[in-house]
Design a protein around this motif. Structure first.
Motif, PDB file in Angstrom:
ATOM      1  N   VAL A   1      51.352 -27.842  25.402  1.00  0.00           N
ATOM      2  CA  VAL A   1      51.636 -26.433  25.668  1.00  0.00           C
ATOM      3  C   VAL A   1      52.880 -26.032  24.885  1.00  0.00           C
ATOM      4  N   GLN A   2      52.817 -24.892  24.219  1.00  0.00           N
ATOM      5  CA  GLN A   2      53.957 -24.380  23.456  1.00  0.00           C
ATOM      6  C   GLN A   2      54.266 -22.961  23.885  1.00  0.00           C
TER       7      GLN A   2
ATOM      8  N   GLY B   1      48.018 -23.460  23.983  1.00  0.00           N
ATOM      9  CA  GLY B   1      47.730 -24.868  24.188  1.00  0.00           C
ATOM     10  C   GLY B   1      46.784 -25.094  25.341  1.00  0.00           C
ATOM     11  N   ASN B   2      46.905 -26.259  25.945  1.00  0.00           N
ATOM     12  CA  ASN B   2      46.030 -26.699  27.020  1.00  0.00           C
ATOM     13  C   ASN B   2      46.453 -26.049  28.345  1.00  0.00           C
TER      14      ASN B   2
ATOM     15  N   THR C   1      63.749  -5.516  32.588  1.00  0.00           N
ATOM     16  CA  THR C   1      62.464  -5.521  33.275  1.00  0.00           C
ATOM     17  C   THR C   1      61.592  -6.637  32.724  1.00  0.00           C
ATOM     18  N   ILE C   2      61.170  -7.526  33.605  1.00  0.00           N
ATOM     19  CA  ILE C   2      60.285  -8.619  33.212  1.00  0.00           C
ATOM     20  C   ILE C   2      58.851  -8.231  33.532  1.00  0.00           C
ATOM     21  N   SER C   3      57.935  -8.613  32.654  1.00  0.00           N
ATOM     22  CA  SER C   3      56.519  -8.336  32.885  1.00  0.00           C
ATOM     23  C   SER C   3      55.692  -9.425  32.208  1.00  0.00           C
ATOM     24  N   ARG C   4      54.411  -9.439  32.487  1.00  0.00           N
ATOM     25  CA  ARG C   4      53.542 -10.445  31.877  1.00  0.00           C
ATOM     26  C   ARG C   4      52.136  -9.904  31.737  1.00  0.00           C
ATOM     27  N   ASP C   5      51.427 -10.480  30.779  1.00  0.00           N
ATOM     28  CA  ASP C   5      50.010 -10.175  30.575  1.00  0.00           C
ATOM     29  C   ASP C   5      49.274 -11.500  30.722  1.00  0.00           C
ATOM     30  N   ASN C   6      48.675 -11.723  31.864  1.00  0.00           N
ATOM     31  CA  ASN C   6      48.039 -13.010  32.134  1.00  0.00           C
ATOM     32  C   ASN C   6      46.864 -13.286  31.188  1.00  0.00           C
ATOM     33  N   ALA C   7      46.188 -12.257  30.752  1.00  0.00           N
ATOM     34  CA  ALA C   7      45.056 -12.444  29.847  1.00  0.00           C
ATOM     35  C   ALA C   7      45.508 -12.977  28.491  1.00  0.00           C
ATOM     36  N   LYS C   8      46.741 -12.635  28.118  1.00  0.00           N
ATOM     37  CA  LYS C   8      47.285 -13.065  26.822  1.00  0.00           C
ATOM     38  C   LYS C   8      48.269 -14.223  26.965  1.00  0.00           C
ATOM     39  N   ASN C   9      48.482 -14.697  28.184  1.00  0.00           N
ATOM     40  CA  ASN C   9      49.477 -15.760  28.427  1.00  0.00           C
ATOM     41  C   ASN C   9      50.817 -15.404  27.800  1.00  0.00           C
TER      42      ASN C   9
ATOM     43  N   ASP D   1      55.835 -22.413  34.287  1.00  0.00           N
ATOM     44  CA  ASP D   1      55.264 -23.464  35.129  1.00  0.00           C
ATOM     45  C   ASP D   1      53.754 -23.446  34.860  1.00  0.00           C
ATOM     46  N   VAL D   2      53.264 -24.449  34.143  1.00  0.00           N
ATOM     47  CA  VAL D   2      51.908 -24.406  33.600  1.00  0.00           C
ATOM     48  C   VAL D   2      51.035 -25.482  34.238  1.00  0.00           C
ATOM     49  N   LEU D   3      49.837 -25.083  34.601  1.00  0.00           N
ATOM     50  CA  LEU D   3      48.841 -26.044  35.070  1.00  0.00           C
ATOM     51  C   LEU D   3      47.884 -26.339  33.917  1.00  0.00           C
ATOM     52  N   THR D   4      47.801 -27.611  33.534  1.00  0.00           N
ATOM     53  CA  THR D   4      46.928 -28.004  32.434  1.00  0.00           C
ATOM     54  C   THR D   4      45.857 -28.954  32.961  1.00  0.00           C
ATOM     55  N   THR D   5      44.955 -29.360  32.105  1.00  0.00           N
ATOM     56  CA  THR D   5      43.923 -30.315  32.511  1.00  0.00           C
ATOM     57  C   THR D   5      44.529 -31.682  32.812  1.00  0.00           C
ATOM     58  N   ARG D   6      45.759 -31.896  32.373  1.00  0.00           N
ATOM     59  CA  ARG D   6      46.423 -33.182  32.598  1.00  0.00           C
ATOM     60  C   ARG D   6      47.468 -33.094  33.691  1.00  0.00           C
TER      61      ARG D   6
END
Length: 118
Positions: A1-2, A25-26, A67-75, A97-102
């Motif tokens: 993940v980057q 990334g993953n 102001t902090i914001s995010r676009d979950n579709a675009k990570n 804080d990322v959940l990956t396959t690993r």
């Protein structure tokens, strides 16, 4: 993940730049994300955070100006900075804080320098 941060630079006091942080990334899902900053000669501090659902928290030093914001579709996460002051000069780092396959991991971006001139 980057995590790739962008949007820093030289800004005049009172300016309103926006910095962004794109994750790649993953990635299964990104949980909490946050912006930290480290001013010259000071420790790194958390200034804003946002949950996956959009709940935000701010440090007193930036509350009402950033102001902090995010676009979950675009990570991707953003930090809109308004009414900048010279004391906002710092390297701004993003964290996720990322959940990956690993499994779960905490990822950091490389930092982007914001310099506020008076």
């Amino acid at each position: 993940v980057q995590l790739q941060a962008s949007g820093g630079g030289l800004v005049q006091a009172g300016g309103s730049p926006r910095v962004a942080c794109a994750a790649s990334g993953n990635i299964l899902t990104i949980r909490d994300m946050g912006w930290h900053r480290q001013a010259p000669g000071k420790q790194r501090e958390l200034i804003a955070s946002i949950s996956h659902g959009g709940t935000t928290n701010y440090a007193d030093s930036v509350k009402g100006r950033f102001t902090i914001s995010r676009d979950n579709a675009k990570n991707t996460m953003y930090l809109q900075m308004d009414s900048l002051k010279p004391e906002d000069t710092a390297v701004y780092y993003c964290n996720a804080d990322v959940l990956t396959t690993r499994g779960r991991l905490s990822a950091w971006g490389q930092g982007t320098l914001v310099t506020v001139s008076s």
